[in-house]
Design a protein around this motif. Structure first.
Motif, PDB file in Angstrom:
ATOM      1  N   GLU A  49       0.850  -1.198   0.000  1.00 14.79           N
ATOM      2  CA  GLU A  49       0.000   0.000   0.000  1.00 14.79           C
ATOM      3  C   GLU A  49       0.882   1.243   0.000  1.00 14.79           C
ATOM      4  O   GLU A  49       1.883   1.311   0.723  1.00 14.79           O
ATOM      5  N   PRO A  50       0.539   2.265  -0.787  1.00 19.68           N
ATOM      6  CA  PRO A  50       1.407   3.452  -0.911  1.00 19.68           C
ATOM      7  C   PRO A  50       1.609   4.202   0.407  1.00 19.68           C
ATOM      8  O   PRO A  50       2.694   4.745   0.651  1.00 19.68           O
ATOM      9  N   ASN A  51       0.589   4.241   1.267  1.00 24.09           N
ATOM     10  CA  ASN A  51       0.710   5.015   2.506  1.00 24.09           C
ATOM     11  C   ASN A  51       1.499   4.287   3.590  1.00 24.09           C
ATOM     12  O   ASN A  51       1.951   4.918   4.552  1.00 24.09           O
ATOM     13  N   ILE A  52       1.685   2.966   3.472  1.00 23.44           N
ATOM     14  CA  ILE A  52       2.444   2.210   4.468  1.00 23.44           C
ATOM     15  C   ILE A  52       3.932   2.319   4.126  1.00 23.44           C
ATOM     16  O   ILE A  52       4.373   1.873   3.078  1.00 23.44           O
ATOM     17  N   ARG A  53       4.702   2.927   5.070  1.00 26.13           N
ATOM     18  CA  ARG A  53       6.122   3.152   4.852  1.00 26.13           C
ATOM     19  C   ARG A  53       7.014   2.269   5.737  1.00 26.13           C
ATOM     20  O   ARG A  53       8.169   2.052   5.411  1.00 26.13           O
ATOM     21  N   HIS A  54       6.458   1.759   6.834  1.00 28.64           N
ATOM     22  CA  HIS A  54       7.268   0.995   7.787  1.00 28.64           C
ATOM     23  C   HIS A  54       6.499  -0.249   8.220  1.00 28.64           C
ATOM     24  O   HIS A  54       5.267  -0.238   8.285  1.00 28.64           O
ATOM     25  N   ILE A  55       7.258  -1.290   8.538  1.00 29.95           N
ATOM     26  CA  ILE A  55       6.674  -2.495   9.117  1.00 29.95           C
ATOM     27  C   ILE A  55       7.697  -3.086  10.092  1.00 29.95           C
ATOM     28  O   ILE A  55       8.895  -3.131   9.806  1.00 29.95           O
ATOM     29  N   SER A  56       7.220  -3.493  11.257  1.00 30.26           N
ATOM     30  CA  SER A  56       8.116  -4.056  12.272  1.00 30.26           C
ATOM     31  C   SER A  56       7.712  -5.497  12.558  1.00 30.26           C
ATOM     32  O   SER A  56       6.529  -5.826  12.637  1.00 30.26           O
ATOM     33  N   TRP A  57       8.735  -6.344  12.730  1.00 29.36           N
ATOM     34  CA  TRP A  57       8.544  -7.750  13.073  1.00 29.36           C
ATOM     35  C   TRP A  57       9.051  -7.962  14.493  1.00 29.36           C
ATOM     36  O   TRP A  57      10.197  -7.610  14.812  1.00 29.36           O
ATOM     37  N   ASN A  58       8.216  -8.563  15.345  1.00 33.46           N
ATOM     38  CA  ASN A  58       8.543  -8.729  16.760  1.00 33.46           C
ATOM     39  C   ASN A  58       8.283 -10.168  17.178  1.00 33.46           C
ATOM     40  O   ASN A  58       7.229 -10.736  16.883  1.00 33.46           O
ATOM     41  N   GLY A  59       9.258 -10.757  17.881  1.00 31.30           N
ATOM     42  CA  GLY A  59       9.110 -12.132  18.359  1.00 31.30           C
ATOM     43  C   GLY A  59       9.954 -12.353  19.602  1.00 31.30           C
ATOM     44  O   GLY A  59      10.964 -11.673  19.826  1.00 31.30           O
ATOM     45  N   THR A  60       9.532 -13.313  20.420  1.00 31.59           N
ATOM     46  CA  THR A  60      10.239 -13.642  21.656  1.00 31.59           C
ATOM     47  C   THR A  60      10.455 -15.147  21.751  1.00 31.59           C
ATOM     48  O   THR A  60       9.671 -15.944  21.211  1.00 31.59           O
ATOM     49  N   GLY A  61      11.509 -15.548  22.467  1.00 36.90           N
ATOM     50  CA  GLY A  61      11.746 -16.961  22.750  1.00 36.90           C
ATOM     51  C   GLY A  61      11.881 -17.807  21.496  1.00 36.90           C
ATOM     52  O   GLY A  61      12.697 -17.531  20.611  1.00 36.90           O
ATOM     53  N   ASN A  62      11.054 -18.847  21.414  1.00 29.95           N
ATOM     54  CA  ASN A  62      11.115 -19.786  20.292  1.00 29.95           C
ATOM     55  C   ASN A  62      10.670 -19.182  18.964  1.00 29.95           C
ATOM     56  O   ASN A  62      10.858 -19.804  17.915  1.00 29.95           O
ATOM     57  N   ALA A  63      10.084 -17.996  18.994  1.00 26.20           N
ATOM     58  CA  ALA A  63       9.603 -17.362  17.763  1.00 26.20           C
ATOM     59  C   ALA A  63      10.647 -16.456  17.116  1.00 26.20           C
ATOM     60  O   ALA A  63      10.373 -15.844  16.087  1.00 26.20           O
ATOM     61  N   ILE A  64      11.845 -16.373  17.687  1.00 29.82           N
ATOM     62  CA  ILE A  64      12.861 -15.471  17.142  1.00 29.82           C
ATOM     63  C   ILE A  64      13.281 -15.910  15.740  1.00 29.82           C
ATOM     64  O   ILE A  64      13.387 -15.090  14.817  1.00 29.82           O
ATOM     65  N   THR A  65      13.531 -17.196  15.565  1.00 27.24           N
ATOM     66  CA  THR A  65      13.950 -17.688  14.250  1.00 27.24           C
ATOM     67  C   THR A  65      12.898 -17.421  13.190  1.00 27.24           C
ATOM     68  O   THR A  65      13.213 -17.009  12.068  1.00 27.24           O
ATOM     69  N   LYS A  66      11.642 -17.624  13.526  1.00 28.19           N
ATOM     70  CA  LYS A  66      10.557 -17.385  12.572  1.00 28.19           C
ATOM     71  C   LYS A  66      10.425 -15.891  12.269  1.00 28.19           C
ATOM     72  O   LYS A  66      10.099 -15.506  11.131  1.00 28.19           O
ATOM     73  N   THR A  67      10.695 -15.051  13.255  1.00 23.03           N
ATOM     74  CA  THR A  67      10.642 -13.599  13.041  1.00 23.03           C
ATOM     75  C   THR A  67      11.702 -13.158  12.037  1.00 23.03           C
ATOM     76  O   THR A  67      11.432 -12.366  11.122  1.00 23.03           O
ATOM     77  N   ILE A  68      12.913 -13.680  12.200  1.00 23.36           N
ATOM     78  CA  ILE A  68      13.996 -13.340  11.272  1.00 23.36           C
ATOM     79  C   ILE A  68      13.667 -13.837   9.867  1.00 23.36           C
ATOM     80  O   ILE A  68      13.933 -13.153   8.868  1.00 23.36           O
ATOM     81  N   SER A  69      13.097 -15.023   9.767  1.00 24.03           N
ATOM     82  CA  SER A  69      12.746 -15.580   8.458  1.00 24.03           C
ATOM     83  C   SER A  69      11.741 -14.690   7.732  1.00 24.03           C
ATOM     84  O   SER A  69      11.876 -14.443   6.525  1.00 24.03           O
ATOM     85  N   CYS A  70      10.744 -14.214   8.451  1.00 21.32           N
ATOM     86  CA  CYS A  70       9.738 -13.343   7.827  1.00 21.32           C
ATOM     87  C   CYS A  70      10.368 -12.058   7.300  1.00 21.32           C
ATOM     88  O   CYS A  70      10.062 -11.600   6.188  1.00 21.32           O
ATOM     89  N   ALA A  71      11.253 -11.458   8.086  1.00 17.36           N
ATOM     90  CA  ALA A  71      11.903 -10.224   7.663  1.00 17.36           C
ATOM     91  C   ALA A  71      12.786 -10.456   6.433  1.00 17.36           C
ATOM     92  O   ALA A  71      12.804  -9.637   5.498  1.00 17.36           O
TER      93      ALA A  71
END
Length: 208
Positions: A49-71
């Motif tokens: 979307e043109p108006n969306i300029r930023h997106i943040s990915w947040n994860g803790t514990g066992n979800a850290i690897t999946k967070t990095i993969s998404c980014a």
């Protein structure tokens, strides 16, 4: 802890690592049970979307690897994104209820690792710790691939025979177990030897 049962679990509230405005940014929270396909489907739709300029990915514990993969998947699909990565700890409070009268309720604090990754279409402060410019990841792997493609020298083979073989292994070469020749059957040879011994014993009894 046999006199206690695990009760309520709370995650201590904290301020967002990357404060984003709702009309220009999206905050994605990744859990250990989240599916990358569902996360990426929603995030890719938003980031286009043109108006969306930023997106943040947040994860803790066992979800850290999946967070990095998404980014990393998003960076591969959308070129030119700036990135800032922050690593920290989040506080988890566990409450244990007593089974026996006279015992007090216990509170256990746990600090678990957490990660937040900000991806932005706009340029970010390059002096910020954890900053990665567009294409920096590709440059790193291009250098690694180029290094691996360099010709390497031939390996030298060391041949040991006789006394040198004994000195190297500590066992004389004549006492080493000989390798089995192709097609040789040791079991068949041992059976033939036993049969010949039995024939000799029978012949000796006959002569006696």
């Amino acid at each position: 802890m046999e006199n206690y049962t695990k009760g309520e679990v709370k995650e201590v509230a904290e301020s967002p690592v990357f404060p984003l405005q709702e009309d220009t940014g999206v905050e994605m929270k990744v859990n250990s049970g989240s599916k990358i396909k569902n996360l990426m489907g929603f995030a890719m739709k938003k980031i286009k979307e043109p108006n969306i300029r930023h997106i943040s990915w947040n994860g803790t514990g066992n979800a850290i690897t999946k967070t990095i993969s998404c980014a990393e998947i998003m960076k591969r699909k959308i070129k030119g994104l700036h990135q800032i990565t922050k690593i920290r700890y989040r506080r988890i409070e566990e409450y244990w209820e007593p089974k026996v009268e006279g015992l007090e309720r216990l509170k256990v604090n746990k600090d678990i690792p957490a990660i937040s990754i900000l991806l932005s279409k706009d340029s970010l402060d390059s002096s910020e710790p954890g900053y990665q410019g567009p294409g920096s990841f590709d440059e790193f792997w291009n250098d690694v691939i180029a290094e691996n493609k360099k010709p390497k020298g031939k390996r030298k083979t060391l041949c040991l025979t006789g006394a040198a073989l004994q000195d190297h292994t500590g066992v004389p070469s004549e006492f080493r177990r000989k390798k089995k020749k192709p097609g040789q059957n040791y079991r068949k040879d041992s059976r033939n030897q036993n049969q010949s011994r039995q024939n000799n014993l029978g012949l000796k009894k006959t002569l006696d």
